[in-house]
Design an enzyme around this catalytic site. Structure first.
Site: not given
Ligand code: NAD
Length: 294
Positions: A94, A169, A244
């Site tokens: 990611t 995402k 994050k």
């Protein structure tokens, strides 16, 4: 068709993903900086290389599962030079949309093909081979990667061109972070009003407050026995990873002048929680800080 795969980043996610590729009959040569990750991967039949470059030297497909964009870009500089021309680069980490596009450009400039394919489903999904992949790629690259993604996951969604997988995402995880805070705030408010957790759950789970953060990952113990709240918030989706992902979403919102006020506030709350005590706890443990504030 069995493929020769170079796999870099054999941690919590990459380790089981590589193991599933071996199980499906592919030849996987792996590399990680951590000796324990290498040892675990070798136990699952991954051939261990002495360097990242060696892992991809004979690879038709190069898969990376690394912590952040910095790691991916640094690795790509080495990997794109070491892999045979025309290799298919699949980054499952990611990372920021911009970094994903730079990584794809690095691969293409070196004569390879590239896609971003971040995942959701966490470590249990990686182990069970039930991840969801969100893919940014040209049609032909997506079609070539699909059979491998089907080994590691249950679903692969082609979201658009380079970077579109990462975009999907972070948008999804922005919904998730905000909704977990909303559900947690509702439980804390309910507590102050003398409402039992079960009563609020019974109403909201069958009414318009229903969402995944409530019905699958419920932040209070009791109503959903499998949720991490029933085991002191251990072994779930780490708050540090949520911090994050929300940070990536907040940065993207700022770069695109999108207000995303709740997304930015959620990023602040999770960054603060992860920094203080909650980094390794499931992200639903954010309720403990919201309760402290109350
Ligand atoms: P992890 O820290 O367990 O694994 C990362 C691995 O990369 C480590 O073993 C580390 O030693 C290795 N590494 C770092 N730099 C390297 C380099 N230059 N060369 C070789 N190896 C290197 O992290 P993870 O939980 O497996 O997450 C990996 C990615 O997946 C992250 O981007 C994360 O955001 C994403 N992700 C994680 C989850 C989850 O639940 N853990 C869920 C979805 C997405």
């Amino acid at each position: 068709m069995t493929r020769r795969i170079g796999f870099v980043g054999l941690g919590n996610m990459g380790g089981p993903m590589a193991a599933n590729l071996v199980k499906a009959g592919h030849t996987v040569t792996g590399y990680d900086l951590s000796a324990s990750a290498l040892e675990a991967a070798a136990g699952h039949g991954v051939l261990i290389a002495a360097s990242a470059a060696e892992a991809v030297a004979g690879a038709e497909v190069v898969i990376t599962m690394l912590p952040s964009g910095r790691h991916v870009l640094e690795s790509y500089r080495e990997l794109t030079a070491a892999a045979p021309e025309g290799a298919l680069f699949v980054d499952c980490s990611t990372i920021a949309v911009g970094d994903a596009r730079i990584a794809a450009d690095l691969a293409r400039t070196a004569g390879h093909r590239a896609l971003d394919a971040p995942v959701s489903g966490g470590v249990p999904g990686a182990e069970a081979g039930t991840l969801t992949f969100m893919v940014g790629a040209a049609e032909a690259e997506f079609a070539e990667a699909e059979p491998l993604l089907a080994v590691m996951g249950r679903r692969a969604v082609h979201c658009g061109g380079s970077g579109a997988g990462q975009a999907a995402k972070i948008c999804n995880n922005m919904i998730l972070g905000i909704s977990m805070i909303a559900v947690s705030e509702a439980f804390v408010l309910g507590e102050s009003l003398g409402l039992s957790h079960q009563a609020l759950y019974d109403v909201a789970s069958t009414a318009s407050g229903q969402c995944w953060s409530l019905t699958t990952n419920c932040p209070v113990p009791g109503p959903v026995p499998a949720s991490p709240a029933n085991r002191d918030y251990r072994a779930g989706f780490a708050a540090a990873l949520m911090a994050k992902d929300l940070g990536l979403a907040a940065d993207a919102a700022e770069a695109g002048a999108v207000p995303a006020e709740l997304g930015r506030r959620a990023a602040e709350l999770y960054a603060d929680f992860a920094e203080r005590a909650g980094a390794g706890l499931d992200f639903s443990a954010i309720i403990t800080t919201l309760r402290e504030h109350a």
